[in-house]
Design a protein around this motif. Structure first.
Motif, mmCIF file in Angstrom:
data_model
loop_
_atom_site.group_PDB
_atom_site.id
_atom_site.type_symbol
_atom_site.label_atom_id
_atom_site.label_comp_id
_atom_site.label_asym_id
_atom_site.label_seq_id
_atom_site.Cartn_x
_atom_site.Cartn_y
_atom_site.Cartn_z
ATOM 1 N N ALA A 292 0.844 -1.196 0.000
ATOM 2 C CA ALA A 292 0.000 0.000 0.000
ATOM 3 C C ALA A 292 0.874 1.237 0.000
ATOM 4 N N GLY A 293 0.482 2.250 -0.731
ATOM 5 C CA GLY A 293 1.288 3.461 -0.848
ATOM 6 C C GLY A 293 1.232 4.335 0.389
ATOM 7 N N LYS A 294 2.308 5.064 0.626
ATOM 8 C CA LYS A 294 2.360 5.997 1.748
ATOM 9 C C LYS A 294 1.316 7.094 1.539
ATOM 10 N N GLY A 295 0.622 7.434 2.610
ATOM 11 C CA GLY A 295 -0.413 8.465 2.529
ATOM 12 C C GLY A 295 -1.814 7.897 2.405
ATOM 13 N N GLN A 296 -1.907 6.591 2.100
ATOM 14 C CA GLN A 296 -3.220 5.946 2.083
ATOM 15 C C GLN A 296 -3.621 5.580 3.502
ATOM 16 N N ARG A 297 -4.857 5.883 3.865
ATOM 17 C CA ARG A 297 -5.308 5.645 5.240
ATOM 18 C C ARG A 297 -6.323 4.512 5.290
ATOM 19 N N ASP A 298 -6.085 3.565 6.213
ATOM 20 C CA ASP A 298 -7.023 2.487 6.490
ATOM 21 C C ASP A 298 -7.744 2.833 7.789
ATOM 22 N N GLU A 299 -9.040 3.073 7.711
ATOM 23 C CA GLU A 299 -9.796 3.531 8.879
ATOM 24 C C GLU A 299 -9.871 2.490 9.991
ATOM 25 N N GLU A 300 -9.620 1.218 9.683
ATOM 26 C CA GLU A 300 -9.691 0.178 10.704
ATOM 27 C C GLU A 300 -8.446 0.125 11.573
ATOM 28 N N LEU A 301 -7.394 0.832 11.174
ATOM 29 C CA LEU A 301 -6.123 0.710 11.871
ATOM 30 C C LEU A 301 -5.964 1.758 12.965
ATOM 31 N N PHE A 302 -5.201 1.353 13.988
ATOM 32 C CA PHE A 302 -4.791 2.238 15.072
ATOM 33 C C PHE A 302 -3.919 3.363 14.479
ATOM 34 N N PRO A 303 -4.040 4.606 14.954
ATOM 35 C CA PRO A 303 -4.786 5.067 16.130
ATOM 36 C C PRO A 303 -6.156 5.666 15.840
ATOM 37 N N TYR A 304 -6.820 5.283 14.764
ATOM 38 C CA TYR A 304 -8.213 5.669 14.472
ATOM 39 C C TYR A 304 -8.409 7.189 14.419
ATOM 40 N N SER A 305 -7.451 7.888 13.896
ATOM 41 C CA SER A 305 -7.530 9.344 13.802
ATOM 42 C C SER A 305 -7.179 9.776 12.382
ATOM 43 N N LYS A 306 -7.897 10.776 11.876
ATOM 44 C CA LYS A 306 -7.633 11.290 10.527
ATOM 45 C C LYS A 306 -6.265 11.949 10.428
ATOM 46 N N ASN A 307 -5.673 12.266 11.575
ATOM 47 C CA ASN A 307 -4.354 12.900 11.572
ATOM 48 C C ASN A 307 -3.228 11.897 11.323
ATOM 49 N N PHE A 308 -3.556 10.591 11.360
ATOM 50 C CA PHE A 308 -2.546 9.552 11.163
ATOM 51 C C PHE A 308 -2.917 8.753 9.920
ATOM 52 N N LEU A 309 -2.075 8.807 8.910
ATOM 53 C CA LEU A 309 -2.341 8.112 7.651
ATOM 54 C C LEU A 309 -1.734 6.713 7.700
ATOM 55 N N SER A 310 -2.372 5.834 8.465
ATOM 56 C CA SER A 310 -1.837 4.491 8.685
ATOM 57 C C SER A 310 -2.429 3.493 7.699
ATOM 58 N N ASN A 311 -1.576 2.596 7.204
ATOM 59 C CA ASN A 311 -2.051 1.425 6.477
ATOM 60 C C ASN A 311 -1.137 0.252 6.822
ATOM 61 N N LEU A 312 -1.432 -0.935 6.300
ATOM 62 C CA LEU A 312 -0.701 -2.139 6.704
ATOM 63 C C LEU A 312 0.778 -2.090 6.367
ATOM 64 N N ASP A 313 1.186 -1.240 5.411
ATOM 65 C CA ASP A 313 2.574 -1.196 4.968
ATOM 66 C C ASP A 313 3.295 0.097 5.313
ATOM 67 N N ASN A 314 2.563 1.103 5.747
ATOM 68 C CA ASN A 314 3.149 2.380 6.155
ATOM 69 C C ASN A 314 2.454 2.840 7.437
ATOM 70 N N PHE A 315 3.241 2.948 8.501
ATOM 71 C CA PHE A 315 2.658 3.103 9.826
ATOM 72 C C PHE A 315 3.657 3.832 10.726
#
Length: 368
Positions: A235-258
């Motif tokens: 997954a590309g950097k900057g893509q956000r998975d809403e199911e992932l911690f910390p559940y905030s729009k300020n953190f663009l977390s995905n399974l490969d960039n965290f």
């Protein structure tokens, strides 16, 4: 004078009922002492567990029976002492296997090792709505690899873990998802099975496959005829998975960039703010049992205005070796030290339920 020889004394024969009672008592005592020894061994030394899912493949396989050492990090004193041995959580659907009349505080005996990077740990499920009704030591057992220790700065960039800025290669047996492209000729399923690959999906494009495999398997497939490319599905950097911690729009977390963020350690102090609460508010409330409230721009801990907080426990970042198919710290956040059961050290044996046979090559295999 005639003397009569003394009458010989006949040995007294105990009653049959008494002998039976004595044997029953001996067997009862032997079984009781054996049971006590087994319970002490399980509680303070070693315990066996079964791997229930594929989240640790191929390092650990579904159906592996493993031994977990409680000596490495020190045995944890049972927090719920009034429980039925060998039954976890429930005796039946509606009957719990424990009584919560007595709850002991967390205490761990000294061990001969600290939790280290890449250790494989068994631990109780972290805070989860389905587990909240259970005491800590009665929650579901998880097994994951420690990919971040207390005090470390953790980051996941393009599927590669960085600890304190240093890249940490994944375990050789770790699985990930790859995109395999062919010149429209289908992949050879027999050859895939020889590489122990059972999970793959073909997408809408002809000759394109999503394959779950190890790096060694990917290197082998690259050499096959008709295979054009084998690339990690990242997954590309900057893509956000809403199911992932910390559940905030300020953190663009995905399974490969965290991340990056710092993993709390005992005695570490943080400044409380709207930026830090998504990362640390959950563990302050769920694991350190401090009530967190936000009123406007002011943060209250247990009803008192607070600008800082000092952690009482060490925390860890856990990940499954099957990186794209593991519910781990990327979903539920940091794991607290009081949830840790022990270190996985040995595979006793392994049952392949799919093929209905034993994996004899895994018998008594050590877990590095």
């Amino acid at each position: 004078m005639n003397e009569h020889p003394p009458t010989p004394l006949l040995p007294s024969v105990p009653p049959v009922k008494k002998r039976i009672k004595s044997r029953i008592r001996e067997w009862t005592e032997a079984i009781f002492y054996a049971f006590v020894v087994v319970m002490l061994f399980r509680t303070f030394f070693f315990e066996a567990f079964t791997i229930p899912s594929s989240s640790m493949e191929k390092s650990l396989l579904e159906g592996d029976y493993i031994v977990v050492s409680k000596l490495h990090y020190g045995a944890r004193l049972p927090m719920t002492p009034l429980s039925v041995p060998f039954f976890h959580q429930r005796l039946s659907t509606h009957l719990k296997s424990y009584l919560d009349w007595i709850q002991l505080p967390y205490f761990r005996f000294p061990g001969f090792s600290e939790i280290k990077l890449n250790d494989i740990l068994v631990f109780n499920a972290p805070a989860d709505p389905l587990e909240q009704d259970f005491p800590v030591d009665e929650r579901t057992y998880y097994i994951k690899r420690c990919m971040g220790c207390a005090g470390d700065t953790f980051e996941l960039k393009n599927a590669l873990v960085y600890i304190n800025g240093k890249a940490i290669p994944p375990p050789r047996e770790a699985e990930s998802e790859y995109v395999v492209k062919t010149d429209s000729v289908p992949l050879d399923y027999a050859k895939l099975r020889q590489l122990h690959i059972n999970d793959l999906n073909s997408n809408s494009a002809k000759g394109h496959y999503l394959v779950e495999m190890t790096r060694d398997a990917a290197d082998s497939i690259r050499q096959w005829k008709h295979v054009l490319s084998v690339t990690p599905n990242v997954a590309g950097k900057g893509q956000r998975d809403e199911e992932l911690f910390p559940y905030s729009k300020n953190f663009l977390s995905n399974l490969d960039n965290f991340g990056p963020f710092r993993i709390p350690h005992k005695g570490m102090s943080i400044t409380l703010s709207p930026d830090s609460l998504p990362l640390y508010g959950k563990i302050i409330a769920d694991y350190e049992h401090v009530k967190v409230e936000v009123r406007g721009d002011t943060i209250f801990l247990d009803g008192k205005v607070s600008k800082t907080y000092t952690f009482r426990m060490n925390y860890y970042f856990m990940m499954g070796d099957n990186r794209h198919y593991s519910q781990d710290s990327r979903y539920w956040g940091f794991g607290p030290e009081d949830h840790v059961v022990g270190k996985a050290v040995l595979i006793l044996t392994s049952l392949d339920r799919q093929n209905k046979g034993w994996r004899w090559d895994r018998l008594f295999k050590s877990i590095p």
